[in-house]
Motif scaffolding. Sequence first.
Motif, short mmCIF file in Angstrom:
data_model
loop_
_atom_site.label_atom_id
_atom_site.label_comp_id
_atom_site.label_asym_id
_atom_site.label_seq_id
_atom_site.Cartn_x
_atom_site.Cartn_y
_atom_site.Cartn_z
N LYS A 116 -5.33 0.11 -1.78
CA LYS A 116 -4.53 0.24 -3.00
C LYS A 116 -5.02 -0.76 -4.04
O LYS A 116 -5.24 -1.93 -3.75
CB LYS A 116 -3.07 -0.04 -2.63
CG LYS A 116 -2.15 -0.52 -3.74
CD LYS A 116 -1.54 0.64 -4.50
CE LYS A 116 -0.31 0.17 -5.28
NZ LYS A 116 0.87 0.05 -4.43
N CYS A 164 -4.29 4.67 -5.10
CA CYS A 164 -4.04 4.47 -3.67
C CYS A 164 -4.82 5.54 -2.91
O CYS A 164 -4.72 6.73 -3.23
CB CYS A 164 -2.55 4.58 -3.38
SG CYS A 164 -2.04 3.94 -1.77
N ASN A 208 -1.85 3.32 -10.69
CA ASN A 208 -1.87 3.06 -9.26
C ASN A 208 -2.94 3.94 -8.64
O ASN A 208 -2.88 5.16 -8.71
CB ASN A 208 -0.50 3.38 -8.65
CG ASN A 208 -0.47 3.25 -7.13
OD1 ASN A 208 -1.50 3.05 -6.50
ND2 ASN A 208 0.70 3.38 -6.54
N SER A 243 -0.03 10.89 2.71
CA SER A 243 0.35 10.42 1.38
C SER A 243 0.19 11.48 0.30
O SER A 243 0.88 11.42 -0.72
CB SER A 243 -0.46 9.17 1.02
OG SER A 243 -1.85 9.42 1.13
N VAL A 246 0.87 -1.18 0.00
CA VAL A 246 0.00 0.00 0.00
C VAL A 246 0.90 1.23 0.00
O VAL A 246 1.48 1.60 1.02
CB VAL A 246 -0.94 0.01 1.22
CG1 VAL A 246 -1.82 1.27 1.19
CG2 VAL A 246 -1.82 -1.23 1.22
N CYS A 247 1.06 1.84 -1.16
CA CYS A 247 2.00 2.96 -1.33
C CYS A 247 1.62 3.71 -2.59
O CYS A 247 1.21 3.10 -3.59
CB CYS A 247 3.43 2.42 -1.43
SG CYS A 247 4.69 3.68 -1.73
N GLY A 248 1.77 5.02 -2.56
CA GLY A 248 1.47 5.83 -3.74
C GLY A 248 2.49 5.69 -4.84
O GLY A 248 2.23 6.03 -5.99
#
Length: 363
Positions: A164, A204, A202, A277, A40-42
Amino acid sequence: MPDVLIVGGGLAGSAAAITLARRGAAVTLVERSEAVHDKVCGEFLSGEALAELTALGCDPRALGAVPLHAVRACAGGDAVRALLPFPALSVTRRLLDEALLERASGNGVLVLRGVSARTADGGEVRLSDGRCLRPEHLVLATGKHDLRGHRRPAGIHSDLVGLKAYFRLVPRLAADLAGHVDVVFFPGGYLGLQPVESGEANACLVVSKAELARLGGDPWAVFRHVKAHAPHAARLLEGATPTLGKPLAVSAIPYGYVRMRSEGAFHVGDQAAVIPSFCGEGMGIALRSGRLAAEAILAGEHATAFQARFGRLVYARVKGAALLSRALSSVPLQRTAVGAASLAPHLLTALAAATRTPQPSSP
């Protein structure tokens, strides 16, 4: 026994390992995942993050990273666009993390996959494979997962769940997103959307626990909720195909948390500070904290002194960003903020520049 034991093979752990090994330290790194995996990351690499990766000998462009040059913000209506004040790239963590682990191993780091730390008390670390180690230095780089006995307290904005997913956009909408990172506000949270090297987008987001519960706890319902309240996101995701079986999730994100004290271990990455984020600086802070911890160890600095010094370095930016994140959970404030940016788009550029982490002096 190793000179240094690093728990966690993400960005911060690998940055510390490579920096230490290059200077001749004996380093063991344990990573609980056995194979490549998503997080789970931008996946936004700021100019600061890119500088840290260059210093580690890692070029994300060689992994196929795609360039980003502008940010678009949206709350209800059309998106407001502004140029980023620094070079930026987008690359999946499944590629970047593995590339850094391979580089760590190539520099002489003993990398143990499928192994985690169970406890770390009084200088003794018990591993999941039954081993018990007493390293001279311990670096905790466990990311969003707390080690038993080292739980992080709540931050300024902590009632959030992170989700995500990856989407395959239709070609004309993928072309629209190219070069952009889009921040889309919706009731209960906000979404970041950007292209990655795989050709996917992506997506997220963070959403309040209350909103997630109202939606029945269904992650896909949150994405439908976003599309229902954000025409910009609905347009980009029209006809898009999700490529994960279900969204990845992480709960209890302590936005605004900054560790100022240590009980003997060097805490890095999300164990040291958690910035919202939407700032796009989480990966930069992770990489920088890992490198700085390694330099502190090499300089003979105690973990307590390092933790206080790093905390002071990031305190104002992390706390300020968390206060803004909490304020932007209100729909009227979301629209007011984006409305102000529509009148003065340079405010988005200024915000992006203001949330970068400064370069500190050596210990």
